[in-house]
Motif scaffolding. Sequence first.
Motif, short mmCIF file in Angstrom:
data_model
loop_
_atom_site.label_atom_id
_atom_site.label_comp_id
_atom_site.label_asym_id
_atom_site.label_seq_id
_atom_site.Cartn_x
_atom_site.Cartn_y
_atom_site.Cartn_z
N ALA A 171 0.36 -1.09 0.09
CA ALA A 171 -0.03 -0.06 -0.05
C ALA A 171 0.84 1.26 0.14
CB ALA A 171 -0.87 -0.36 0.92
N PRO A 172 1.95 1.13 0.82
CA PRO A 172 2.92 2.50 1.24
C PRO A 172 3.48 2.93 -0.72
CG PRO A 172 2.70 1.08 2.44
CD PRO A 172 2.29 0.04 1.56
N PHE A 173 3.32 2.38 -1.27
CA PHE A 173 4.15 2.47 -2.66
C PHE A 173 3.14 3.10 -3.55
CE2 PHE A 173 4.98 0.67 -7.03
CZ PHE A 173 5.59 1.67 -7.86
N PHE A 174 1.29 1.62 -3.17
CA PHE A 174 1.10 2.61 -4.43
C PHE A 174 -0.05 3.76 -4.03
CE2 PHE A 174 0.73 -2.35 -6.12
CZ PHE A 174 -0.43 -1.53 -7.05
N GLU A 175 -0.49 4.54 -2.73
CA GLU A 175 -0.75 5.28 -2.71
C GLU A 175 0.87 6.75 -3.13
OE1 GLU A 175 -0.37 5.29 1.46
OE2 GLU A 175 -1.71 4.26 1.54
N GLU A 176 2.07 6.33 -2.50
CA GLU A 176 3.11 7.86 -3.62
C GLU A 176 2.74 7.44 -5.41
OE1 GLU A 176 5.79 10.42 -4.00
OE2 GLU A 176 4.54 9.27 -1.91
N ALA A 177 2.33 6.55 -5.59
CA ALA A 177 2.50 6.44 -7.12
C ALA A 177 1.17 7.17 -7.76
CB ALA A 177 2.03 4.80 -7.43
N ASN A 178 0.24 6.49 -6.73
CA ASN A 178 -1.29 7.25 -6.59
C ASN A 178 -1.23 8.34 -6.59
OD1 ASN A 178 -4.11 6.67 -7.80
ND2 ASN A 178 -4.57 7.60 -5.60
N TYR A 179 -0.29 9.45 -6.11
CA TYR A 179 -0.16 10.98 -6.11
C TYR A 179 0.55 11.19 -6.48
CZ TYR A 179 1.35 14.95 -3.60
OH TYR A 179 2.12 16.37 -3.64
N GLN A 180 1.63 10.77 -7.46
CA GLN A 180 2.47 11.28 -8.26
C GLN A 180 2.10 10.90 -9.70
OE1 GLN A 180 5.22 12.88 -7.99
NE2 GLN A 180 6.36 12.28 -5.97
N LYS A 181 0.91 9.95 -9.55
CA LYS A 181 0.32 9.69 -11.21
C LYS A 181 1.06 9.13 -11.87
CE LYS A 181 -3.07 13.43 -10.88
NZ LYS A 181 -4.11 15.20 -11.17
N ALA A 182 1.57 7.65 -11.42
CA ALA A 182 3.10 7.79 -12.29
C ALA A 182 2.49 6.25 -13.26
CB ALA A 182 3.88 6.58 -11.01
#
Length: 311
Positions: free
Chosen positions: A157-168
């Motif tokens: 989850a921490p990785f996906f949360e950052e990816a979501n925030y970055q629109k990666a």
Amino acid sequence: MHDFHTHFIPEDVLTWITDNQKTVNAQWLRKNPEKEAFLSINDKWAFELKREFVDADLYLAEKEKIGVTHAVVSPIPQLFLYDFSAELTSELATVYNYSLAKWCNSSPEGLSGLATVSLNHPGLAAQNLREAMNSGLKGAIIGPGLDGKLLSDPSFAPFFEEANYQKAILFIHPLLCEDPRLKQRMMPNLIGVPWETTIAATDLLLSGILDQYDQVKILLAHGGGLLPYQIGRLDKGYEQWPLVSNVLKKKPTEYLKDFWYDSVLWNPTALEYLAKMVGEDRIVPGSDYPFDLSAWPPERAFAKGGESLLK
């Protein structure tokens, strides 16, 4: 013409591997006097270290020769290093990502890049992704899971949360399948790789992650594996079993258009079927260059998919 699925190893990464040769059990194997040495990490997944993997001038010349005007360059899966300590994985990721970003920033018209991250420590992976995107990379290439855990596991989850925030962009690209039944006739590559993509994509679809992290742009390697072909079976399960439908907001077929897919299928009929199922704006040209099993040159169609993925 774009190529969204291509790999490169910067010189600084090769230097790091040489300096850490014993730690990562790196071996350069001469399998054929007519070929370059094969690089093996930790006795796994040896691949020919072709000049196109490591010579930037040659890579760019070959790209230009066949008309690729922009390449999205990824690290190679053999150097994910997920089976080592998170600190070591993150150390190489930092070197790899910095080198790729420097190269891509020197030629923004012709190159974009994706990062590698410490998926074996999702908190560090989030940091790797954040730093990489701050340096100009577009997202990350990741494996389909780790240590028996699929990507929907809460630990990621921490990785996906950052990816979501970055629109990666998250490019899911498997390593070779380690199913012991496939240890012959190149089956780990021929069917193992698309099978691993199928498992990862199906898990993401059925888990509800596509709704939860709807700003992440997930690109599936090799045409999405078997998922587009077997989507009717998922629809039937959705109709039949609450265990399948409870967390979903729509039928599995409708989620197909929430992914992007590369065109690495080597079969025009298969590619036509994929376009019919997901729409041309969800397919991007790709090659898997310079691996042996590459679709080189990549498909010239599907510009709309590239535009929607990079916007």
